[in-house]
Design a protein around this motif. Sequence first.
Motif, PDB file in Angstrom:
ATOM      1  N   MET A  22     122.067 146.216  35.673  1.00  0.00           N
ATOM      2  CA  MET A  22     121.791 144.772  35.740  1.00  0.00           C
ATOM      3  C   MET A  22     120.396 144.544  36.323  1.00  0.00           C
ATOM      4  SD  MET A  22     124.049 141.794  37.638  1.00  0.00           S
ATOM      5  CE  MET A  22     125.442 141.978  36.562  1.00  0.00           C
ATOM      6  N   ASP A  23     119.489 143.962  35.564  1.00  0.00           N
ATOM      7  CA  ASP A  23     118.128 143.724  36.017  1.00  0.00           C
ATOM      8  C   ASP A  23     118.071 142.431  36.818  1.00  0.00           C
ATOM      9  OD1 ASP A  23     115.444 143.655  36.392  1.00  0.00           O
ATOM     10  OD2 ASP A  23     114.923 143.112  34.325  1.00  0.00           O
ATOM     11  N   ASP A  24     117.889 142.581  38.150  1.00  0.00           N
ATOM     12  CA  ASP A  24     117.872 141.373  38.976  1.00  0.00           C
ATOM     13  C   ASP A  24     116.466 141.053  39.463  1.00  0.00           C
ATOM     14  OD1 ASP A  24     117.540 143.458  40.686  1.00  0.00           O
ATOM     15  OD2 ASP A  24     119.125 142.887  42.100  1.00  0.00           O
ATOM     16  N   LYS A  25     115.455 141.560  38.753  1.00  0.00           N
ATOM     17  CA  LYS A  25     114.074 141.247  39.105  1.00  0.00           C
ATOM     18  C   LYS A  25     113.805 139.773  38.795  1.00  0.00           C
ATOM     19  CE  LYS A  25     109.281 142.446  38.160  1.00  0.00           C
ATOM     20  NZ  LYS A  25     108.345 143.117  37.232  1.00  0.00           N
ATOM     21  N   PRO A  26     113.303 139.011  39.776  1.00  0.00           N
ATOM     22  CA  PRO A  26     113.080 137.582  39.513  1.00  0.00           C
ATOM     23  C   PRO A  26     111.876 137.327  38.615  1.00  0.00           C
ATOM     24  CG  PRO A  26     112.387 138.141  41.754  1.00  0.00           C
ATOM     25  CD  PRO A  26     113.009 139.376  41.167  1.00  0.00           C
ATOM     26  N   LEU A  27     111.973 136.286  37.815  1.00  0.00           N
ATOM     27  CA  LEU A  27     110.841 135.816  37.026  1.00  0.00           C
ATOM     28  C   LEU A  27     110.028 134.858  37.885  1.00  0.00           C
ATOM     29  CD1 LEU A  27     112.750 135.055  33.741  1.00  0.00           C
ATOM     30  CD2 LEU A  27     110.978 136.770  33.981  1.00  0.00           C
ATOM     31  N   ARG A  28     108.720 134.871  37.708  1.00  0.00           N
ATOM     32  CA  ARG A  28     107.835 133.952  38.452  1.00  0.00           C
ATOM     33  C   ARG A  28     107.439 132.832  37.485  1.00  0.00           C
ATOM     34  NH1 ARG A  28     103.012 136.191  41.070  1.00  0.00           N
ATOM     35  NH2 ARG A  28     103.520 134.812  42.812  1.00  0.00           N
ATOM     36  N   VAL A  29     107.840 131.638  37.822  1.00  0.00           N
ATOM     37  CA  VAL A  29     107.694 130.508  36.895  1.00  0.00           C
ATOM     38  C   VAL A  29     106.881 129.391  37.540  1.00  0.00           C
ATOM     39  CG1 VAL A  29     108.934 128.835  35.454  1.00  0.00           C
ATOM     40  CG2 VAL A  29     109.956 131.077  35.897  1.00  0.00           C
ATOM     41  N   LEU A  30     106.035 128.750  36.732  1.00  0.00           N
ATOM     42  CA  LEU A  30     105.334 127.524  37.139  1.00  0.00           C
ATOM     43  C   LEU A  30     105.861 126.373  36.292  1.00  0.00           C
ATOM     44  CD1 LEU A  30     101.621 128.759  37.333  1.00  0.00           C
ATOM     45  CD2 LEU A  30     102.983 127.937  39.265  1.00  0.00           C
ATOM     46  N   ALA A  31     106.111 125.226  36.932  1.00  0.00           N
ATOM     47  CA  ALA A  31     106.488 124.012  36.196  1.00  0.00           C
ATOM     48  C   ALA A  31     105.414 122.965  36.462  1.00  0.00           C
ATOM     49  CB  ALA A  31     107.854 123.508  36.644  1.00  0.00           C
ATOM     50  N   CYS A  32     105.128 122.163  35.450  1.00  0.00           N
ATOM     51  CA  CYS A  32     104.032 121.192  35.541  1.00  0.00           C
ATOM     52  C   CYS A  32     104.483 119.826  35.041  1.00  0.00           C
ATOM     53  CB  CYS A  32     102.860 121.703  34.695  1.00  0.00           C
ATOM     54  SG  CYS A  32     101.481 120.566  34.587  1.00  0.00           S
ATOM     55  N   GLY A  33     103.912 118.768  35.616  1.00  0.00           N
ATOM     56  CA  GLY A  33     104.199 117.399  35.177  1.00  0.00           C
ATOM     57  C   GLY A  33     103.362 117.025  33.958  1.00  0.00           C
ATOM     58  N   ASP A  34     103.188 115.733  33.735  1.00  0.00           N
ATOM     59  CA  ASP A  34     102.443 115.251  32.566  1.00  0.00           C
ATOM     60  C   ASP A  34     100.997 115.758  32.598  1.00  0.00           C
ATOM     61  OD1 ASP A  34     104.227 112.625  31.502  1.00  0.00           O
ATOM     62  OD2 ASP A  34     104.499 113.167  33.594  1.00  0.00           O
ATOM     63  N   VAL A  35     100.586 116.425  31.533  1.00  0.00           N
ATOM     64  CA  VAL A  35      99.205 116.931  31.449  1.00  0.00           C
ATOM     65  C   VAL A  35      98.280 115.836  30.920  1.00  0.00           C
ATOM     66  CG1 VAL A  35      97.706 118.720  30.458  1.00  0.00           C
ATOM     67  CG2 VAL A  35     100.084 119.265  31.093  1.00  0.00           C
ATOM     68  N   GLU A  36      98.754 115.053  29.959  1.00  0.00           N
ATOM     69  CA  GLU A  36      98.012 113.934  29.366  1.00  0.00           C
ATOM     70  C   GLU A  36      96.619 114.348  28.907  1.00  0.00           C
ATOM     71  OE1 GLU A  36      98.205 110.632  32.094  1.00  0.00           O
ATOM     72  OE2 GLU A  36     100.263 110.150  31.481  1.00  0.00           O
ATOM     73  N   GLY A  37      96.539 115.553  28.332  1.00  0.00           N
ATOM     74  CA  GLY A  37      95.273 116.006  27.756  1.00  0.00           C
ATOM     75  C   GLY A  37      94.322 116.690  28.716  1.00  0.00           C
ATOM     76  N   ARG A  38      94.650 116.743  30.005  1.00  0.00           N
ATOM     77  CA  ARG A  38      93.751 117.389  30.984  1.00  0.00           C
ATOM     78  C   ARG A  38      94.061 118.894  31.020  1.00  0.00           C
ATOM     79  NH1 ARG A  38      96.039 112.926  33.539  1.00  0.00           N
ATOM     80  NH2 ARG A  38      94.657 111.112  33.660  1.00  0.00           N
ATOM     81  N   ILE A  39      93.869 119.524  29.887  1.00  0.00           N
ATOM     82  CA  ILE A  39      94.298 120.912  29.711  1.00  0.00           C
ATOM     83  C   ILE A  39      93.405 121.874  30.483  1.00  0.00           C
ATOM     84  CG2 ILE A  39      94.776 122.697  27.978  1.00  0.00           C
ATOM     85  CD1 ILE A  39      95.247 120.352  25.983  1.00  0.00           C
ATOM     86  N   ASN A  40      92.080 121.626  30.475  1.00  0.00           N
ATOM     87  CA  ASN A  40      91.175 122.488  31.246  1.00  0.00           C
ATOM     88  C   ASN A  40      91.504 122.444  32.728  1.00  0.00           C
ATOM     89  OD1 ASN A  40      89.772 123.301  28.973  1.00  0.00           O
ATOM     90  ND2 ASN A  40      88.183 121.723  29.172  1.00  0.00           N
ATOM     91  N   ALA A  41      91.752 121.240  33.249  1.00  0.00           N
ATOM     92  CA  ALA A  41      92.076 121.091  34.680  1.00  0.00           C
ATOM     93  C   ALA A  41      93.351 121.863  35.020  1.00  0.00           C
ATOM     94  CB  ALA A  41      92.246 119.608  35.033  1.00  0.00           C
ATOM     95  N   LEU A  42      94.348 121.775  34.135  1.00  0.00           N
ATOM     96  CA  LEU A  42      95.606 122.484  34.368  1.00  0.00           C
ATOM     97  C   LEU A  42      95.378 123.993  34.403  1.00  0.00           C
ATOM     98  CD1 LEU A  42      98.697 122.859  34.505  1.00  0.00           C
ATOM     99  CD2 LEU A  42      98.730 122.668  32.005  1.00  0.00           C
ATOM    100  N   PHE A  43      94.716 124.526  33.381  1.00  0.00           N
ATOM    101  CA  PHE A  43      94.567 125.981  33.303  1.00  0.00           C
ATOM    102  C   PHE A  43      93.602 126.516  34.369  1.00  0.00           C
ATOM    103  CE2 PHE A  43      96.043 125.768  28.632  1.00  0.00           C
ATOM    104  CZ  PHE A  43      97.359 125.987  29.030  1.00  0.00           C
ATOM    105  N   ASN A  44      92.626 125.711  34.775  1.00  0.00           N
ATOM    106  CA  ASN A  44      91.754 126.120  35.890  1.00  0.00           C
ATOM    107  C   ASN A  44      92.579 126.285  37.166  1.00  0.00           C
ATOM    108  OD1 ASN A  44      89.496 126.120  34.286  1.00  0.00           O
ATOM    109  ND2 ASN A  44      88.790 124.085  34.928  1.00  0.00           N
ATOM    110  N   ARG A  45      93.501 125.348  37.361  1.00  0.00           N
ATOM    111  CA  ARG A  45      94.371 125.405  38.551  1.00  0.00           C
ATOM    112  C   ARG A  45      95.312 126.613  38.464  1.00  0.00           C
ATOM    113  NH1 ARG A  45      95.256 125.458  43.336  1.00  0.00           N
ATOM    114  NH2 ARG A  45      97.092 124.507  44.271  1.00  0.00           N
ATOM    115  N   VAL A  46      95.859 126.854  37.283  1.00  0.00           N
ATOM    116  CA  VAL A  46      96.750 128.004  37.091  1.00  0.00           C
ATOM    117  C   VAL A  46      95.993 129.307  37.354  1.00  0.00           C
ATOM    118  CG1 VAL A  46      98.065 129.322  35.381  1.00  0.00           C
ATOM    119  CG2 VAL A  46      98.340 126.835  35.516  1.00  0.00           C
ATOM    120  N   ASN A  47      94.756 129.388  36.850  1.00  0.00           N
ATOM    121  CA  ASN A  47      93.936 130.589  37.086  1.00  0.00           C
ATOM    122  C   ASN A  47      93.712 130.820  38.575  1.00  0.00           C
ATOM    123  OD1 ASN A  47      93.422 131.750  34.553  1.00  0.00           O
ATOM    124  ND2 ASN A  47      91.856 130.221  34.074  1.00  0.00           N
TER     125      ASN A  47
END
Length: 547
Positions: A1-26
Amino acid sequence: MDDKPLRVLACGDVEGRINALFNRVNAIQKKSGQFDLLLCVGEFFGTSPDAEAEWEAYKSGAKKAPIHTYVLGAASQETVKCLPNSDGCELAENITCLGRRGIFTGASGLQIAYVSGRESQQEPAPSHCFTSKDIIALAAPLLSNSKFRGVDILLTSQWPRGVWQYGNSPETDTKFCGVSSIADLADKLKPRYHFAGLEAVHYERLPYRNHVVLQENAQHVSRFIALATVNNPAKKKYLYAFNIVPMKNMDPAELVKQPQDVTESPYRKPMRDGRKEKPPPSMTGAEEEPVSQFFFDLGQKKPQHQQRQHGRKRQTDGDRPNYPKQPRRPPQPTGPCWFCLASPEVEKHLVISIGTHCYMALAKGGLTPDHVLLLPIGHYQSVVDLASEVVEEMEKYKSVVKKFCKSRAQRCIMFERNYRSQHLQLQVVPVPMEKCSTEDIKEAFMTQAEEQQMELMEIPAHTDLKQIAPPGTPYFYVELDTGEKLFYRIKKNFPLQFGREVMASEALLNIPMRADWRECKCTKEEEDDQAKQMRSDFEPFDFALDD
């Protein structure tokens, strides 16, 4: 049984600010390491020329998302054009639209249910909407499986209606917030995490349970988290990071562990008269046992005339054959509560006195040996929720505790935090008069509140809290020995140990190392000794012994 946790990010409304989102994720990944996936709720696309230009760079392959990204479908007519297919498709490298509704199961076994867009009553629904048929089509295959326990994650554009019930309040107008169909879906699918957007606020509800204690087998808890818009000027939280082991890979005992701040489900419908749902008929007999079953011998010998009484207090088993008509039952929790006197979780050896509607107990990990709590026997969340007869007895307890403190040359300071708590605990901390004046205590609360950017208001001694804090309002209040009251309406991020920290400060009790109750634990034998001593000292003032 693989109990290694997944690391997940959840995000609210992006509304087209895709560069800002991915810069923050980076930036996050550079600091904390690689995450497995990013889930975006609410409206992903924007309609401005800048937003369209940003998206074109990813669509053309000029830019690439730094993480596997899954987005919901359109939530407005204006952004439908950005999606080539409303049933889901790959939009760009590493960016996938999930579609209108469905179940996504990853290679790890993580199960994600999703519903995109806004609720519509019309058939066929516009491309940015869902209908009751979508909800049924999503839930039916899952619920038909006898082994179904719930989904790991639920993603919706809209909030579930009433999710704030029995929990902390969101910073938004709830009058027009959320829809019942999403609430019903969340109730049925029992997600461990439920994310939603569209309201432009961050709201992390207290975890809630998915079972009725003593009536159903224990189940996992659910957490609802609403996220704000990317790069919002108010700097409200729009990204949420968490680790999760897929339910199918978890040890069942670990999965159903209940956190201390768990509440009842917001979707459990109350009866019309305001009481909670009646339990199923099979449980009625057990639930309707007389209130006196919850009371117990406090280890004190009583005079003969008290032992023969047939009232509600301190009865022995031999007193029970013929009960008079029982008073109205106090409110009951729908699950474990550390402070309901009827609950097996209550540490009964700490109880000092039991009245008809309230009781007094030694505080666990108390600031001082005589630090006590005044609590309702029934399940009430705060002072402003109390029924009139409970208020009356609570005031009676407050009065005799003040007299008790005065007889020992102590000032009686009381405070309550109605925030991240599910059962009223009125803290009573005696302060030796030679230590400090009432004015010193008041100043200490005011000063420390100011340091934390909180404004404690002085309110007149005879003000009814209900006038300034309707039920459901998170608040903190202090009652000084003079009757003066200090009040703060909690907005967010209130320090849970604030009352204790002030009382323990050098200016007052000068025991800063005891500010956190978890650092003040005693053995059960020590607690027994302290409780016995406190019962003996309080006995001359205990009106409950005379009833």
